[in-house]
Design a protein around this motif. Structure first.
Motif, mmCIF file in Angstrom:
data_model
loop_
_atom_site.group_PDB
_atom_site.id
_atom_site.type_symbol
_atom_site.label_atom_id
_atom_site.label_comp_id
_atom_site.label_asym_id
_atom_site.label_seq_id
_atom_site.Cartn_x
_atom_site.Cartn_y
_atom_site.Cartn_z
ATOM 1 N N PHE A 297 35.701 23.585 22.320
ATOM 2 C CA PHE A 297 35.524 22.187 21.915
ATOM 3 C C PHE A 297 34.368 21.533 22.664
ATOM 4 O O PHE A 297 33.819 22.088 23.604
ATOM 5 C CB PHE A 297 36.807 21.406 22.191
ATOM 6 C CG PHE A 297 37.018 21.098 23.657
ATOM 7 C CD1 PHE A 297 37.294 22.117 24.564
ATOM 8 C CD2 PHE A 297 36.887 19.808 24.140
ATOM 9 C CE1 PHE A 297 37.455 21.842 25.917
ATOM 10 C CE2 PHE A 297 37.044 19.517 25.497
ATOM 11 C CZ PHE A 297 37.330 20.537 26.383
ATOM 12 N N SER A 298 34.044 20.287 22.254
ATOM 13 C CA SER A 298 33.020 19.545 22.987
ATOM 14 C C SER A 298 33.434 18.113 23.357
ATOM 15 O O SER A 298 32.787 17.502 24.197
ATOM 16 C CB SER A 298 31.699 19.512 22.212
ATOM 17 O OG SER A 298 31.885 19.241 20.845
ATOM 18 N N TRP A 299 34.438 17.556 22.720
ATOM 19 C CA TRP A 299 34.900 16.219 23.139
ATOM 20 C C TRP A 299 36.375 16.056 22.778
ATOM 21 O O TRP A 299 36.706 15.951 21.595
ATOM 22 C CB TRP A 299 34.066 15.115 22.472
ATOM 23 C CG TRP A 299 34.285 13.775 23.103
ATOM 24 C CD1 TRP A 299 33.654 13.288 24.220
ATOM 25 C CD2 TRP A 299 35.206 12.751 22.691
ATOM 26 N NE1 TRP A 299 34.138 12.035 24.525
ATOM 27 C CE2 TRP A 299 35.076 11.677 23.600
ATOM 28 C CE3 TRP A 299 36.132 12.656 21.646
ATOM 29 C CZ2 TRP A 299 35.836 10.515 23.496
ATOM 30 C CZ3 TRP A 299 36.892 11.495 21.537
ATOM 31 C CH2 TRP A 299 36.737 10.435 22.459
ATOM 32 N N SER B 80 28.873 21.286 24.560
ATOM 33 C CA SER B 80 28.409 19.961 24.150
ATOM 34 C C SER B 80 28.415 19.920 22.621
ATOM 35 O O SER B 80 28.490 20.966 21.967
ATOM 36 C CB SER B 80 26.997 19.701 24.665
ATOM 37 O OG SER B 80 26.087 20.571 24.015
ATOM 38 N N HIS B 81 28.311 18.702 22.055
ATOM 39 C CA HIS B 81 28.246 18.588 20.593
ATOM 40 C C HIS B 81 27.071 19.369 20.021
ATOM 41 O O HIS B 81 27.198 20.050 19.004
ATOM 42 C CB HIS B 81 28.065 17.114 20.186
ATOM 43 C CG HIS B 81 29.326 16.322 20.163
ATOM 44 N ND1 HIS B 81 30.574 16.879 20.328
ATOM 45 C CD2 HIS B 81 29.543 14.988 19.963
ATOM 46 C CE1 HIS B 81 31.492 15.923 20.243
ATOM 47 N NE2 HIS B 81 30.888 14.766 20.022
ATOM 48 N N GLU C 218 34.344 25.193 26.944
ATOM 49 C CA GLU C 218 33.832 23.841 26.760
ATOM 50 C C GLU C 218 32.327 23.828 26.518
ATOM 51 O O GLU C 218 31.563 24.462 27.230
ATOM 52 C CB GLU C 218 34.174 23.027 28.010
ATOM 53 C CG GLU C 218 33.811 21.587 27.889
ATOM 54 C CD GLU C 218 34.577 20.718 28.882
ATOM 55 O OE1 GLU C 218 35.308 21.257 29.725
ATOM 56 O OE2 GLU C 218 34.419 19.487 28.786
#
Lengths: 286, 257
Positions: free
Chosen positions: A71-73, A103-104, A101
């Motif tokens: 995921f990123s957020w 980033s978008h 983890e």
């Protein structure tokens, strides 16, 4: 060729224990009904990929369906924490959750690389941050032409992509509009796919020459589930229910209240429950 | 003079930093309130971009999420998320990135990932989202954050997005050509990077705020510019537009229930 089935049948055929599953929808068109169906069918040991885990993965994680999250957020947008996600990461409840983890930008690039049939995504990212210290999948390559060091991460190639869209036609072509997120990329990157839609129509009718359409031969299963994106929204059909997101904060905060809610609203219900939220806003849809 | 809250002063001071020609990548929450206040007051031509792909959006109410329908309906156009990050952000089309965070250090590096050790976190925060690349790809960065000892810290638990790294030329040494954080707007003061050390330095203090108060809410020894101004208090008009915006937002979000 897309097969038009019930949601329960589609999930039964497409999603297996241990699969890597990407359920996408960037705030808009989040496939909540499909998430509930996966929970009802008791899938386990899933690796869940999603840019913004949101309530849909809070529910899957809290019900013990996931072993790993990419995921990123991971927040409740505009509200705060995803409590079930936090409980899993901070306390290992209902069991330990591995996280990868990003980033978008990384996630979006990884979906695009998957759709493009590439082994990895290359982009200018993560510079100076600590992400690579906790995620061994964040590496770098040197541009062969300029020597610039660029970030590289593996392409997303999920076993199954699950998305929600406004409409499909009877041949299983799928049309989506509004905030598009990474849904098209996720479906094209995946081995199998399920698309739930607000409605199945005879013909899409007048549309932009550049309408966003996933041809039926790129889609695995189509299931008509009106309201299936609730409490997120379907542009032209119904708005985002912001109050539901706010109320989820209290529902999900404690394990007991979460489990009670899931029992009443998911385990003892079916996809047809989402129809209560379905609407068609004429002005926006025409 | 009209009464106002420190948060209102912060949002208004942040809005003033945006101009008509700016193309601004907007984070949700306080950055979004400030950016829209600018658009609805002194900078009607400012271009606002949200990471959901909405280009030049003009919401009449503040979005709760980064991809509310309102943002899409009022946008010039909406692109897919990979295009947003590849062409528009990485492609260098955005002049200002507007960020918030959970923790900040004196070089304006930000943490939105975790409080405590990564593998055994005290608080697991949402994570980076778009910030790691916004921080390096936008021409410059504005940061808006309320001050406090737990958020303005000597050392970050995790570097989610960089500011001026270790200060001096350490950012440029990473091969990054963009300016990084040029303004930090808080509920107490305005900070700008010192030209040499790049440490965020107080350049303006909000009305009624003391240096002692600023220090008490900062986890490092605060430095001041040679000349420190007093921030102009909110004008009646600024407060009116901001409060209208919040009231409209509350009304619409209540109706959607």
């Amino acid at each position: 060729m897309a097969r038009i089935l019930s949601l329960a049948e589609a999930v039964k055929e497409a999603v297996c224990d241990g699969d890597t599953v990407a359920m996408e929808g960037f705030t808009h068109l989040i496939p909540h009904a499909a998430g509930h169906e996966i929970i009802r069918q008791g899938r386990k040991h899933l690796t869940l990929i999603r840019m913004t885990p949101d309530l849909i993965y809070d529910q899957l994680i809290g019900m013990g369906c996931a072993d790993k999250l990419v995921f990123s957020w991971g927040g409740n947008p505009g509200v705060g924490s995803l409590h079930r996600f936090r409980d899993a990461v901070e306390n290992g409840w209902p069991h330990k959750l591995a996280i990868e983890e990003h980033s978008h930008a990384a996630m979006a690039n990884a979906y695009e690389a998957g759709a493009a049939g590439l082994p990895c995504a290359i982009f200018r990212g993560y510079r100076g941050t600590d992400f690579h210290k906790v995620n061994p999948n964040i590496r770098s390559v040197k541009c062969p032409f300029t020597g610039e060091e660029l970030a590289a991460i593996p392409a997303h190639r999920p076993d199954v992509a699950v998305i929600h869209a406004q409409r499909a036609d009877k041949a299983g072509n799928v049309m989506l509009e509004g905030v598009l997120g990474v849904q098209k990329e996720a479906v094209l990157a995946a081995k199998r796919s399920i698309v739930t839609v607000e409605e199945i129509v005879d013909d899409f009718g007048p549309r932009s020459l550049n309408a966003v359409i996933l041809p039926g031969w790129t889609v695995g299963y189509v299931a008509e589930v009106p309201g299936g994106a609730f409490p997120s929204y379907a542009q032209g059909y119904y708005p985002r229910n912001n109050n539901f997101y706010k109320e989820w904060d209290a529902v999900s905060r404690e394990r007991d209240s979460f489990l009670a809610w899931m029992k009443t609203n998911v385990l003892e219900k079916g996809p047809e429950a989402f129809a209560a939220h379905a609407r068609k806003l004429r002005a926006a849809a025409e | 003079m009209t009464d106002y809250k420190p948060n209102e002063m912060m949002t208004i001071a942040a809005a003033r930093a945006l101009g008509n020609d700016d193309v601004c990548f907007v984070g949700i929450g306080m950055p979004s309130a400030a950016a829209n206040l600018a658009r609805l007051s002194h900078a009607p031509g400012v271009t606002l971009i949200y990471e959901s792909g909405t280009l030049a959006t003009k919401p009449t109410v503040l979005p709760l999420s980064i991809g509310d329908g309102e943002l899409c309906e009022t946008a010039l156009t909406t692109v897919a998320v990979p295009e947003m990050f590849r062409y528009w952000l990485q492609g260098g089309r955005i002049s200002i990135g507007f960020l918030g965070g959970a923790q900040i250090d004196k070089y304006a590096n930000l943490n939105t990932t975790v409080v405590g050790p990564y593998d055994k976190p005290k608080v697991r925060l949402p994570g980076g989202g778009g910030a790691p690349e916004i921080a390096t790809s936008c021409g410059e960065i504005f940061i808006i954050m309320a001050q406090g000892k737990r958020s303005f810290v000597e050392k970050l638990d995790f570097v989610t997005s960089i500011g001026h790294v270790q200060g001096g030329d350490s950012r440029a040494k990473l091969g990054i050509k963009t300016k990084g954080p040029t303004r930090l707007i808080t509920d107490l003061a305005l900070f700008e990077p010192d030209p040499q050390t790049k440490e965020m330095t107080v350049v303006s203090i909000h009305p009624g705020v003391t240096r002692e108060q600023i220090q008490d809410n900062t986890g490092w020894q605060v430095r001041y510019a040679a000349k420190v101004a007093q921030t102009l208090p909110p004008t009646v008009r600024e407060l009116e537009v901001l409060r209208d915006l919040h009231a409209r937002t509350a009304r619409v979000q209540g109706e959607a229930a």
